[in-house]
Scaffold this motif. Sequence first.
Motif, PDB file in Angstrom:
ATOM      1  N   ALA A  21       0.824  -1.209   0.000  1.00 40.30           N
ATOM      2  CA  ALA A  21       0.000   0.000   0.000  1.00 40.30           C
ATOM      3  C   ALA A  21       0.861   1.263   0.000  1.00 40.30           C
ATOM      4  N   SER A  22       2.075   1.197   0.566  1.00 39.75           N
ATOM      5  CA  SER A  22       2.923   2.387   0.565  1.00 39.75           C
ATOM      6  C   SER A  22       4.165   2.193  -0.304  1.00 39.75           C
ATOM      7  N   LEU A  23       4.040   1.290  -1.264  1.00 40.03           N
ATOM      8  CA  LEU A  23       5.149   0.993  -2.166  1.00 40.03           C
ATOM      9  C   LEU A  23       4.744   1.323  -3.596  1.00 40.03           C
ATOM     10  N   GLY A  24       5.650   1.931  -4.350  1.00 40.90           N
ATOM     11  CA  GLY A  24       5.426   2.113  -5.781  1.00 40.90           C
ATOM     12  C   GLY A  24       6.393   1.214  -6.525  1.00 40.90           C
ATOM     13  N   VAL A  25       5.919   0.504  -7.531  1.00 41.13           N
ATOM     14  CA  VAL A  25       6.779  -0.437  -8.233  1.00 41.13           C
ATOM     15  C   VAL A  25       6.853  -0.087  -9.718  1.00 41.13           C
ATOM     16  N   VAL A  26       8.064   0.118 -10.211  1.00 42.38           N
ATOM     17  CA  VAL A  26       8.288   0.302 -11.648  1.00 42.38           C
ATOM     18  C   VAL A  26       9.060  -0.918 -12.136  1.00 42.38           C
ATOM     19  N   PRO A  27       8.355  -1.876 -12.755  1.00 38.69           N
ATOM     20  CA  PRO A  27       9.034  -3.109 -13.160  1.00 38.69           C
ATOM     21  C   PRO A  27       9.890  -2.885 -14.409  1.00 38.69           C
ATOM     22  N   GLN A  28      10.676  -3.901 -14.718  1.00 38.39           N
ATOM     23  CA  GLN A  28      11.563  -3.786 -15.877  1.00 38.39           C
ATOM     24  C   GLN A  28      10.803  -3.561 -17.171  1.00 38.39           C
ATOM     25  N   THR A  29       9.687  -4.312 -17.344  1.00 41.57           N
ATOM     26  CA  THR A  29       8.891  -4.122 -18.551  1.00 41.57           C
ATOM     27  C   THR A  29       7.649  -3.313 -18.198  1.00 41.57           C
ATOM     28  N   ASP A  30       7.235  -2.457 -19.127  1.00 42.80           N
ATOM     29  CA  ASP A  30       6.065  -1.611 -18.880  1.00 42.80           C
ATOM     30  C   ASP A  30       4.803  -2.447 -19.021  1.00 42.80           C
ATOM     31  N   ASN A  31       4.357  -3.054 -17.925  1.00 40.73           N
ATOM     32  CA  ASN A  31       3.176  -3.908 -18.042  1.00 40.73           C
ATOM     33  C   ASN A  31       1.893  -3.094 -17.862  1.00 40.73           C
ATOM     34  N   LEU A  32       1.742  -2.105 -18.749  1.00 42.13           N
ATOM     35  CA  LEU A  32       0.514  -1.300 -18.787  1.00 42.13           C
ATOM     36  C   LEU A  32      -0.542  -2.068 -19.562  1.00 42.13           C
ATOM     37  N   ASP A  33      -1.805  -1.694 -19.378  1.00 45.95           N
ATOM     38  CA  ASP A  33      -2.860  -2.330 -20.162  1.00 45.95           C
ATOM     39  C   ASP A  33      -2.963  -1.616 -21.509  1.00 45.95           C
ATOM     40  N   PRO A  34      -2.506  -2.268 -22.591  1.00 45.88           N
ATOM     41  CA  PRO A  34      -2.422  -1.581 -23.881  1.00 45.88           C
ATOM     42  C   PRO A  34      -3.786  -1.246 -24.475  1.00 45.88           C
ATOM     43  N   GLU A  35      -4.831  -1.933 -23.997  1.00 43.61           N
ATOM     44  CA  GLU A  35      -6.171  -1.701 -24.537  1.00 43.61           C
ATOM     45  C   GLU A  35      -6.798  -0.431 -23.956  1.00 43.61           C
ATOM     46  N   LEU A  36      -6.257   0.027 -22.824  1.00 43.90           N
ATOM     47  CA  LEU A  36      -6.873   1.166 -22.143  1.00 43.90           C
ATOM     48  C   LEU A  36      -6.141   2.462 -22.448  1.00 43.90           C
ATOM     49  N   LYS A  37      -6.837   3.573 -22.228  1.00 46.53           N
ATOM     50  CA  LYS A  37      -6.231   4.883 -22.391  1.00 46.53           C
ATOM     51  C   LYS A  37      -5.244   5.138 -21.256  1.00 46.53           C
ATOM     52  N   ALA A  38      -4.333   6.086 -21.508  1.00 47.67           N
ATOM     53  CA  ALA A  38      -3.292   6.390 -20.524  1.00 47.67           C
ATOM     54  C   ALA A  38      -3.901   6.719 -19.154  1.00 47.67           C
ATOM     55  N   ARG A  39      -4.899   7.611 -19.156  1.00 41.72           N
ATOM     56  CA  ARG A  39      -5.483   8.033 -17.887  1.00 41.72           C
ATOM     57  C   ARG A  39      -6.198   6.874 -17.202  1.00 41.72           C
ATOM     58  N   ASP A  40      -6.884   6.043 -17.990  1.00 35.75           N
ATOM     59  CA  ASP A  40      -7.591   4.897 -17.405  1.00 35.75           C
ATOM     60  C   ASP A  40      -6.629   3.917 -16.751  1.00 35.75           C
ATOM     61  N   ASN A  41      -5.429   3.797 -17.314  1.00 34.60           N
ATOM     62  CA  ASN A  41      -4.438   2.935 -16.685  1.00 34.60           C
ATOM     63  C   ASN A  41      -4.129   3.401 -15.270  1.00 34.60           C
ATOM     64  N   LEU A  42      -4.077   4.713 -15.084  1.00 33.32           N
ATOM     65  CA  LEU A  42      -3.784   5.252 -13.753  1.00 33.32           C
ATOM     66  C   LEU A  42      -4.960   5.025 -12.801  1.00 33.32           C
ATOM     67  N   LEU A  43      -6.174   5.291 -13.310  1.00 26.36           N
ATOM     68  CA  LEU A  43      -7.367   5.100 -12.470  1.00 26.36           C
ATOM     69  C   LEU A  43      -7.488   3.642 -12.042  1.00 26.36           C
TER      70      LEU A  43
END
Lengths: 306, 284
Positions: free
Chosen positions: A76-98
């Motif tokens: 809950a108090s950790l932010g993780v930036v993994p080696q590969t950008d495992n974003l959801d490619p189907e979603l918009k940039a802002r929706d990925n954050l939400l």
Amino acid sequence: MPVIEAHALTKTYGELNAVDGIDFEVAPGESFGLLGPNGAGKSTAMRMIGGTSLRTSGTLLVNGLDPETHGPEVRASLGVVPQTDNLDPELKARDNLLMYGRYFGLPYSYLRPKADELLEFAQLTDKAAEKVDNLSGGMKRRLTIARSLINDPSVLLLDEPTTGLDPQARHILWDRLFRLKETGVTLIVTTHFMDEAEQLCDRLVVMDHGRIVAEGSPASLIRQYSTREVLELRFGSERNAALVDRLRGFATRIEALPDRVLLYAEDGEESLAAVRRDGLEPVTSLVRRSSLEDVFLRLTGRSLVE
Amino acid sequence: MSELTLSVTPPDTDRVARAARQAARVRRWGWWYQAEWRLFSMKAYLSSVFGWAVLVPLLYVLAMGVGLGALVDGRSGGIDGVPYLTFVAPGLLVSTAVMSFSNEMMFPVMSGFKWQELYFARAATSGSAGQVAIAELVAVTIRSLGESAIFWVVLISLGATSGGLSALMIPIGALSGLALGAPIAAYSATLANEGFQFSMIQRFVLNPMFLFAGTFYPLATMPVYLQWIGWISPMWHGTQLARALSFGLPLSGAEIAFHLGFLIVAAATGCALTIRNFRRRLTK
């Protein structure tokens, strides 16, 4: 209280000791680096901090909690930036954050303004409604970093944050990470780029084969394990090794690599002049400051990037 | 001195307390937060999902029910005392649900671990590895309910079933899907590299189960040495239940319990294995 306390931390996969009994502590607000070649155990150590890799033995506390028994609380108090950008490619940039914020159990009333603020921070405001598939590599990386900040973490884990980015994109990223550090976020960075470690880390450990082989600030490590300057000479691949004995007198230490010979000296220009006076004429020569690359070479006998 | 402590402590305590509150919420609801977004991201192909959900039943019902039905009804006056279209419709609903569910548990699951690595992204949040698995199963079950509902409406509009109890075919379809889809998800979660496995499942598991599950004719008309394929197929168990609901195929209480029990046990076992395999992979 340290943010992270690891003692005799070990992870084995069958016969392989991926992480072999390491000890380290990270203080709040510190920027701490794990430097080492691929397979040194850096990423495994990072995943153990988030409780997403179960340790074989040893103890580990993150913000005073064991990530294996208190995974949700620790993360809950950790932010993780993994080696590969495992974003959801189907979603918009802002929706990925939400979406990501929602996974932390955060309400949309908090997430909507926070997402806009982070898009601004990542210089992606005009890409908010763009599908992730359509973003460039550097933009995806920045979005991944923005995503890791959605839960307002006190500790940020960055696994090879700039691998695969062009120089300009790297500098933008470093700048953003600096700003985070200024706000008091603890950064934990793995990298196999010495310039990145020098840019980002207050203190680092050099890892090799799952062990910590040295620890200190970039400057102190260079002071301790290398000379001020390095003279790089190329005599052609056939002659490099043959000349090592003859060159020995001109430097504190010598490393013969397949393509060049490294002479460690306090004054590189002076050594070069001495070599020339001795009648040796290298094909090319270069005098530079010592870097963490040299520290690593000294400690392990191998280059970082092979 | 105490003032100094006060000015430093509150934000920290605040942070810790907030993290604890969030974590408690996620421990309880994390599976749903993830399932919700999994469903939302399906909207990218919602139109095709919806299109298929309407088109597939239409095609099957027209080809099998109407085309083949004319022949069957003309020769023997239907099956089990009802017109062929009425007989075949519940089986088509159930087997379509199972096919669709199973497909969603093959490449998409592999992709979650392998290509897009979305599961790893979810596991790095407050959610747990087990919740990642549950979310996946829940989201696809909800989608399956939706598809079966559309199928049911198409069947009603074609006169292939009547209202009332037949609406219960919708949950039976989704349960049958889960009964095969969950074990497939558990298997997909163990695959390190995409190879021939999925087309093998398609050819040697799904297709035989579809063809030999008594969808197009009563299983009892098959020789006994082929009937076992139907017995182990969730499609057959689901179809029998759906027939009882749709046109009143007479089933004894024991038969109903047997079919329902098979589906529930298969689904529960599959879910448990999926959770276990997701956990192993996400905490390696």
